[in-house]
Design an enzyme around this catalytic site. Sequence first.
Site, short mmCIF file in Angstrom:
data_model
loop_
_atom_site.label_atom_id
_atom_site.label_comp_id
_atom_site.label_asym_id
_atom_site.label_seq_id
_atom_site.Cartn_x
_atom_site.Cartn_y
_atom_site.Cartn_z
N GLU A 299 0.77 -1.23 -0.01
CA GLU A 299 -0.02 -0.09 0.04
C GLU A 299 0.86 1.24 -0.04
O GLU A 299 1.93 1.22 0.71
CB GLU A 299 -0.76 -0.06 1.36
CG GLU A 299 -1.91 -1.10 1.25
CD GLU A 299 -2.82 -0.81 2.45
OE1 GLU A 299 -3.82 -0.54 2.44
OE2 GLU A 299 -2.21 -1.42 3.65
N ASP B 61 -2.91 -6.87 11.35
CA ASP B 61 -3.85 -6.22 10.63
C ASP B 61 -4.07 -6.73 9.24
O ASP B 61 -5.10 -6.74 8.46
CB ASP B 61 -3.54 -4.72 10.25
CG ASP B 61 -4.26 -3.69 9.75
OD1 ASP B 61 -5.58 -3.61 9.99
OD2 ASP B 61 -3.92 -2.68 8.69
N HIS C 245 -5.92 -11.22 5.77
CA HIS C 245 -6.07 -11.20 4.16
C HIS C 245 -5.16 -11.95 3.61
O HIS C 245 -5.32 -12.74 2.54
CB HIS C 245 -5.74 -9.61 3.74
CG HIS C 245 -6.73 -8.53 4.25
ND1 HIS C 245 -8.12 -8.93 4.67
CD2 HIS C 245 -6.79 -7.34 4.72
CE1 HIS C 245 -8.51 -7.85 5.14
NE2 HIS C 245 -7.65 -6.89 5.19
N LYS D 194 2.84 -0.62 4.48
CA LYS D 194 2.14 0.56 4.07
C LYS D 194 3.42 1.53 3.65
O LYS D 194 4.61 1.20 3.97
CB LYS D 194 1.72 1.12 5.69
CG LYS D 194 0.83 0.31 6.29
CD LYS D 194 -0.65 1.31 6.21
CE LYS D 194 -1.50 0.29 6.75
NZ LYS D 194 -2.76 -0.06 5.84
#
Length: 484
Positions: A210, A229, A234, A334
């Site tokens: 991301e 997270d 996922h 991230k």
Amino acid sequence: MICDLLIIGGDGDLAFRKLYPALYHLDLDTCLPDCLRIVSVSRSATPEGGFAKSVRERFEKYDNDLTIDEAVWQRFSKRLNHMQINATSEADLAKLRKEMFPDESRDLIVYLATPPAIFAPICQSLWAVGLARENMRIVIEKPLGSDRETFQEINSSLTALFDEKQIYRIDHYLGKETVQNLLTMRFANALFEPLWNSNYIDHVQITVAETVGAQGRWEFYDEAGALRDMVQNHLLQLLCLVAMEPPASLQPSAVHDEKLKVLRGLAPMTRRDVEEKTVRGQYTSGNSKGEAVPGYTQEEGAKPTSATETFVAIKAEVKNWRWAGVPFYLRTGKRMQKRFSEIVVQFNEVPHSIFGEQMRASSANRLVIRLQPEEGIRLQLLNKVPGLDDALPLETVSLDLTLSEVFTDRRVPDAYERLLLDVMRANSTLFMQADQVDAAWQWVDGILAGWRAAKQQPLPYMAGSWGPSESIALIARDGRHWQE
Ligand code: BG6
């Protein structure tokens, strides 16, 4: 399916960003039952001008590309209701039941868009006032705990009141079009299955990168970190879809059982494995999409001493006959250089090359499943470069199936559209059963314990990079490299 949808926490970020837009699109595609009513409840008062108006304003704020069809909006806005209540209060829920849901014959879907800490009191109150009943389904989202123990606590508070088949645990990745296509690709084509094993596959990479940072939700993110997270849910769900055995059917239990076997087959991570096979990183200031961005600990509201990871890379293994010796490299972060989510299945080199020198490029085929952006599938093959050269120059080219180019007249629906529709249809194939979440936590707990024991600080990486260099080393030690 005559049903009502009750969204508790209906004025939150999830509801405005994901749920209402998904429901609007379902209405646009005439997928919603005519008499479906959407009831949002929250502690805050109904906004001035009405709830529908505030939903529309948020549509415009969050999605500039969304063009509203006025006729559909008229229909959709009539479905929307809002009530100010405290959802843990029996008196408030009794009032809600009386005013909004007097007819018990209608299926009721309750979406808990709230923190898990209040799942239990809400559910108890739903029971107490008779809103919980057999034709009711409850939808919940991660974070489902912060480790196996806390997950079990949350879960047992739900299973004490509801049957497992009434509980829909969302992992929105499973609603993504390409993720479902993975099932189709593997099990609707005869081509791949004979090759889908350690005899032909060298390794698998799963990357979810991301470009965004933790800004705006720093406090929440800091409690979780990238492992909890993203990986616990996922990435492990994607791994399951790649690694599972062919299920006997698409029935929820057939798919769940196969996925569960994969999760239970993950090689447990000992402390030593954690040291050797995982990398934790945290972004420092840098550049993202051409703009200077702060480091994780300099974000607004950040604690300067935070040791939460914003990047993780893991070398995982599935211990079974099919996958013996095939590493699954997982990576997520991230503030990475590019936003992309991809599964790469790297096949072995040919056993003997007849092309000698010309075969400078690797001969190994690669299947790339792109989840986002530009959803699609690419199969990389070696091809002869056209021409009359004496030698046969070879080059890797792709058979490319970019979904938007092939299905030009079809819109790729958002994951929440598929998942909400499936709840209405009472189809739980794309949802997670408790034992899957439990098994995923069990594996992740091993990594958390290893990190705790090693008192490992996350390694710094510059925002806009591909993560700490140790992540490159993790895969390079095996003579491989990340596909970017
Ligand atoms: C969520 C995570 O589950 O998934 C977020 O909590 C992350 O941190 C998001 O940004 C990514 O989802 P998507 O669909 O944008 O890839």
